[in-house]
Design a protein around this motif. Sequence first.
Motif, short mmCIF file in Angstrom:
data_model
loop_
_atom_site.label_atom_id
_atom_site.label_comp_id
_atom_site.label_asym_id
_atom_site.label_seq_id
_atom_site.Cartn_x
_atom_site.Cartn_y
_atom_site.Cartn_z
N GLN A 253 0.83 -1.21 0.00
CA GLN A 253 0.00 0.00 0.00
C GLN A 253 0.86 1.26 0.00
OE1 GLN A 253 -3.13 0.07 -0.54
NE2 GLN A 253 -3.47 2.28 -0.27
N ILE A 254 1.96 1.23 0.73
CA ILE A 254 2.88 2.38 0.73
C ILE A 254 3.41 2.63 -0.68
CG2 ILE A 254 5.07 3.29 1.61
CD1 ILE A 254 4.58 1.74 4.19
N GLU A 255 3.77 1.55 -1.37
CA GLU A 255 4.30 1.70 -2.73
C GLU A 255 3.24 2.21 -3.70
OE1 GLU A 255 5.95 -2.22 -3.42
OE2 GLU A 255 7.98 -1.47 -2.96
N LYS A 256 2.00 1.75 -3.55
CA LYS A 256 0.91 2.27 -4.40
C LYS A 256 0.71 3.76 -4.14
CE LYS A 256 -1.85 -1.99 -4.84
NZ LYS A 256 -3.14 -2.63 -4.46
N PHE A 257 0.72 4.14 -2.87
CA PHE A 257 0.58 5.55 -2.49
C PHE A 257 1.68 6.38 -3.12
CE2 PHE A 257 0.39 9.22 0.28
CZ PHE A 257 -0.89 9.26 0.80
N ALA A 258 2.93 5.90 -3.02
CA ALA A 258 4.08 6.61 -3.57
C ALA A 258 3.98 6.71 -5.09
CB ALA A 258 5.37 5.92 -3.17
N ASP A 259 3.59 5.63 -5.74
CA ASP A 259 3.49 5.63 -7.20
C ASP A 259 2.46 6.65 -7.68
OD1 ASP A 259 5.41 3.68 -7.40
OD2 ASP A 259 3.97 2.02 -7.65
N PHE A 260 1.35 6.74 -6.96
CA PHE A 260 0.31 7.69 -7.34
C PHE A 260 0.82 9.13 -7.25
CE2 PHE A 260 -3.42 10.32 -6.85
CZ PHE A 260 -4.35 9.77 -7.72
N ILE A 261 1.54 9.44 -6.18
CA ILE A 261 2.07 10.79 -6.00
C ILE A 261 3.16 11.09 -7.02
CG2 ILE A 261 3.28 12.32 -4.39
CD1 ILE A 261 1.88 10.78 -2.13
N ASN A 262 4.00 10.09 -7.28
CA ASN A 262 5.05 10.28 -8.29
C ASN A 262 4.47 10.56 -9.65
OD1 ASN A 262 7.71 10.07 -7.12
ND2 ASN A 262 7.25 7.94 -6.62
N SER A 263 3.39 9.87 -9.98
CA SER A 263 2.77 10.06 -11.30
C SER A 263 2.18 11.45 -11.45
CB SER A 263 1.68 9.00 -11.52
OG SER A 263 0.58 9.19 -10.64
N ALA A 264 1.92 12.12 -10.32
CA ALA A 264 1.41 13.50 -10.36
C ALA A 264 2.54 14.52 -10.40
CB ALA A 264 0.53 13.76 -9.15
N GLY A 265 3.78 14.05 -10.42
CA GLY A 265 4.91 14.95 -10.58
C GLY A 265 5.63 15.34 -9.29
N TYR A 266 5.28 14.71 -8.19
CA TYR A 266 5.95 15.01 -6.92
C TYR A 266 6.91 13.89 -6.55
CZ TYR A 266 2.50 18.71 -6.04
OH TYR A 266 1.73 19.84 -6.13
N ALA A 267 8.10 14.27 -6.13
CA ALA A 267 9.02 13.27 -5.59
C ALA A 267 8.45 12.77 -4.27
CB ALA A 267 10.40 13.89 -5.37
N SER A 268 8.39 11.45 -4.12
CA SER A 268 7.82 10.89 -2.89
C SER A 268 8.63 9.68 -2.44
CB SER A 268 6.35 10.50 -3.10
OG SER A 268 6.23 9.59 -4.18
N PRO A 269 9.86 9.92 -1.99
CA PRO A 269 10.67 8.80 -1.52
C PRO A 269 10.08 8.17 -0.27
CG PRO A 269 11.70 10.90 -0.94
CD PRO A 269 10.55 11.21 -1.85
N ILE A 270 10.23 6.88 -0.16
CA ILE A 270 9.82 6.16 1.05
C ILE A 270 11.02 6.13 1.97
CG2 ILE A 270 8.93 4.00 2.00
CD1 ILE A 270 7.76 3.45 -0.83
N ARG A 271 10.90 6.75 3.13
CA ARG A 271 12.05 6.84 4.02
C ARG A 271 12.43 5.46 4.55
NH1 ARG A 271 11.83 10.96 8.96
NH2 ARG A 271 11.81 12.45 7.22
N THR A 272 13.68 5.12 4.40
CA THR A 272 14.18 3.85 4.93
C THR A 272 14.20 3.91 6.44
OG1 THR A 272 15.60 3.56 2.99
CG2 THR A 272 16.10 2.23 4.93
N PRO A 273 13.52 3.01 7.12
CA PRO A 273 13.56 3.02 8.59
C PRO A 273 14.99 2.81 9.07
CG PRO A 273 11.79 1.60 7.78
CD PRO A 273 12.64 1.95 6.60
N ARG A 274 15.46 3.68 9.96
CA ARG A 274 16.81 3.58 10.50
C ARG A 274 16.75 3.60 12.02
NH1 ARG A 274 20.89 5.02 6.89
NH2 ARG A 274 22.22 4.17 8.53
#
Length: 411
Positions: free
Chosen positions: A353-374
């Motif tokens: 679901q996080i990846e689907k969310f990110a893909d949708f935002i990316n397709s609208a032209g916004y960078a949306s990196p998924i922060r790597t948990p550290r």
Amino acid sequence: MSATDVMTPSKLKPMPVSQPVELAPKPSLIGLTREEMGAALKEKGVADKQIKMRVSQLWNWIYVRGVSDFDAMVNVSKDMREMLKTHFTIARPEIVEEQVSNDGTRKWLLRFPPRGAGRPVEIEAVYIPEEGRGTLCISSQVGCSLTCSFCHTGTQRLVRNLTAEEILSQLLLARDRLGDFPDREAPQGTVMPAEGRKVSNIVMMGMGEPLYNFDSVKTALLIASDGDGLSLSKRRITLSTSGVVPEIYRTGDEIGVMLAISLHAVRDDLRDMLVPINKKYPLKELMDACRAYPGLSNARRITFEYVMLKGVNDSLEDAKGLIQLLKGVPAKINLIPFNPWPGTNYQCSDWEQIEKFADFINSAGYASPIRTPRGRDILAACGQLKSESERMRKTERLAFEAMMIANHGED
């Protein structure tokens, strides 16, 4: 680390710690502006004609060379050094504990001496090493007053604001420990960028709301970015706020660092619950302040932080609302997988679901990196900081470790 990586309880590495500071310390020269430092020296008898030169010497030793002992200032006369030792300090806070995560993230529990009639206080700072950069996450308050429902720090009551000295001392101590000052070596076992500065970036994303401690944060960040001292570019300093709207305008005008907004919801009703300050400064006022932030461009974007909470704010309808909310704002959206902590009722969104969310935002032209948990294994990840005075009991820690193994498996 990806979402499929195994998370196991941390293996803490024994590290040397600093000596405890005095219970009633002398005033520190750290965190003073040049004008304040000059006034302090004049009060102790330094001649007017020497003030500018002495301030320049001290500034260089404290912020360029990183010394924490006046005796190390070899181009300062012995009499002057004795006067400084008598009346002032440049000591670091006490390191109560230093933990190193399996991924190299380093967390310090720091203790500061009493202020006035108060008690010693403790805060946490986190260093995140990556290839080509190293980011230090700095705290601005002891505890927090905002009570964001998904944040561990928000469950600790606000004790007090940190001073400019205490904010800067986190940076100085980190550079000490990482060998990031001239002629110093890093402790063994430190994971650092391959070249350049170990602390190349700082983020005001630790304990507390920076804009509820505006004056001290401003002083500290202007000293951190001073070209004759620590010399961090303002583009490498990010201040994160939950949305203290009046101070966002002041931040742009008076500090000029990069801005991050702890957003997490695109509707007022939901944000009122997740980030209660939204009741005072709702989304429209917040976004107006963001659009007015000076110098915005595709190269100087506002970062919007969005924690992914399963079944709460992670639908495609939320993603569509996010795009509409940010329309016209040069923006990057950091999607943050929720970092669990003992007692929370929230769960992290499924990775798919996080990846689907990110893909949708990316397709609208916004960078949306998924922060790597550290640093999850040492409770050093986003939203997990909490000082020793409020720290988990052993039974709670064991329960947390069991939860992490249940969620992520074992080696």
